[in-house]
Design a protein around this motif. Structure first.
Motif, PDB file in Angstrom:
ATOM      1  N   ASP A 171      -3.379   3.907  -9.674  1.00 46.83           N
ATOM      2  CA  ASP A 171      -4.174   2.698  -9.848  1.00 46.83           C
ATOM      3  C   ASP A 171      -3.397   1.537  -9.238  1.00 46.83           C
ATOM      4  O   ASP A 171      -2.410   1.760  -8.547  1.00 46.83           O
ATOM      5  CB  ASP A 171      -4.538   2.450 -11.327  1.00 46.83           C
ATOM      6  N   GLU A 172      -3.819   0.320  -9.495  1.00 43.53           N
ATOM      7  CA  GLU A 172      -3.204  -0.858  -8.878  1.00 43.53           C
ATOM      8  C   GLU A 172      -1.709  -0.994  -9.179  1.00 43.53           C
ATOM      9  O   GLU A 172      -0.960  -1.551  -8.386  1.00 43.53           O
ATOM     10  CB  GLU A 172      -3.944  -2.114  -9.367  1.00 43.53           C
ATOM     11  N   HIS A 173      -1.273  -0.473 -10.322  1.00 43.29           N
ATOM     12  CA  HIS A 173       0.127  -0.647 -10.728  1.00 43.29           C
ATOM     13  C   HIS A 173       0.923   0.654 -10.844  1.00 43.29           C
ATOM     14  O   HIS A 173       2.144   0.601 -11.002  1.00 43.29           O
ATOM     15  CB  HIS A 173       0.194  -1.391 -12.067  1.00 43.29           C
ATOM     16  N   ASP A 188       0.882  -1.174   0.000  1.00 44.47           N
ATOM     17  CA  ASP A 188       0.000   0.000   0.000  1.00 44.47           C
ATOM     18  C   ASP A 188       0.919   1.223   0.000  1.00 44.47           C
ATOM     19  O   ASP A 188       1.340   1.701   1.043  1.00 44.47           O
ATOM     20  CB  ASP A 188      -0.903  -0.002   1.228  1.00 44.47           C
TER      21      ASP A 188
END
Length: 176
Positions: A57-59, A39
């Motif tokens: 975003d996630e990446h 995180d």
């Protein structure tokens, strides 16, 4: 030709890049440490020079980091590989103030906890002159990586980061 070996053993690194490797053993399980580290918004809690990390975003994430002489540097980074609970790798995107890449691994150390190892490659701004200035101001990545891993250890083992200096709040309380 690209070299897909880990940065610590890569044969085709840029001669302009510096490479730093640091490790620390933390008395917590690898999965727990990985989850906290993954995180990215948590990283400014123990990385002293990180002003903020905006998760895109996630990446992808956007980093704002303190530099010498009161300046900041910024870049967007992309996660390039990930093994949950074991490792995460990243690469800064084109246009970064400080082009960088790295890998953090989380290796089970049995009853001792987890060995957390960080390998970071970076292009110092202004080349060797920039590196010397960063070292003078204690902002050089090798120095910071060692200190940041120590703070990560303190935070994960005790829930806080020890400091030898008093905060503004503590000084105000003492004067009241």
């Amino acid at each position: 030709m690209t070299d897909d070996a880990p940065s610590a053993t890569a044969k085709h690194t840029s001669p302009d890049q510096d490479l730093t490797m640091q490790s620390v053993t933390i008395g917590r399980p690898a999965d727990e440490l990985f989850a906290y580290f993954r995180d990215f918004s948590n990283l400014s809690s123990f990385m002293d020079n990180v002003e903020r990390i905006d998760v895109i975003d996630e990446h992808r994430s956007h980093w704002v980091v303190k530099a010498p002489a009161g300046k900041t540097v910024e870049w967007d980074a992309t996660v390039t590989a990930e093994e949950p609970g074991r490792s995460i790798s990243w690469q800064s995107e084109d246009g970064a103030d400080v082009p960088n890449s790295g890998r953090v691994t989380f290796t089970d150390a049995g009853a001792r906890g987890t060995v957390v190892s960080a390998t970071i490659a970076y292009d110092p701004p202004a080349g060797i002159v920039g590196k010397v200035i960063a070292k003078l101001f204690q902002r050089e990545p090798a120095i910071q990586a060692r200190r940041d891993l120590r703070r990560f250890k303190q935070l994960m083992e005790t829930g806080e980061i020890a400091t030898s200096s008093r905060t503004q709040t503590q000084l105000q309380e003492e004067r009241a």
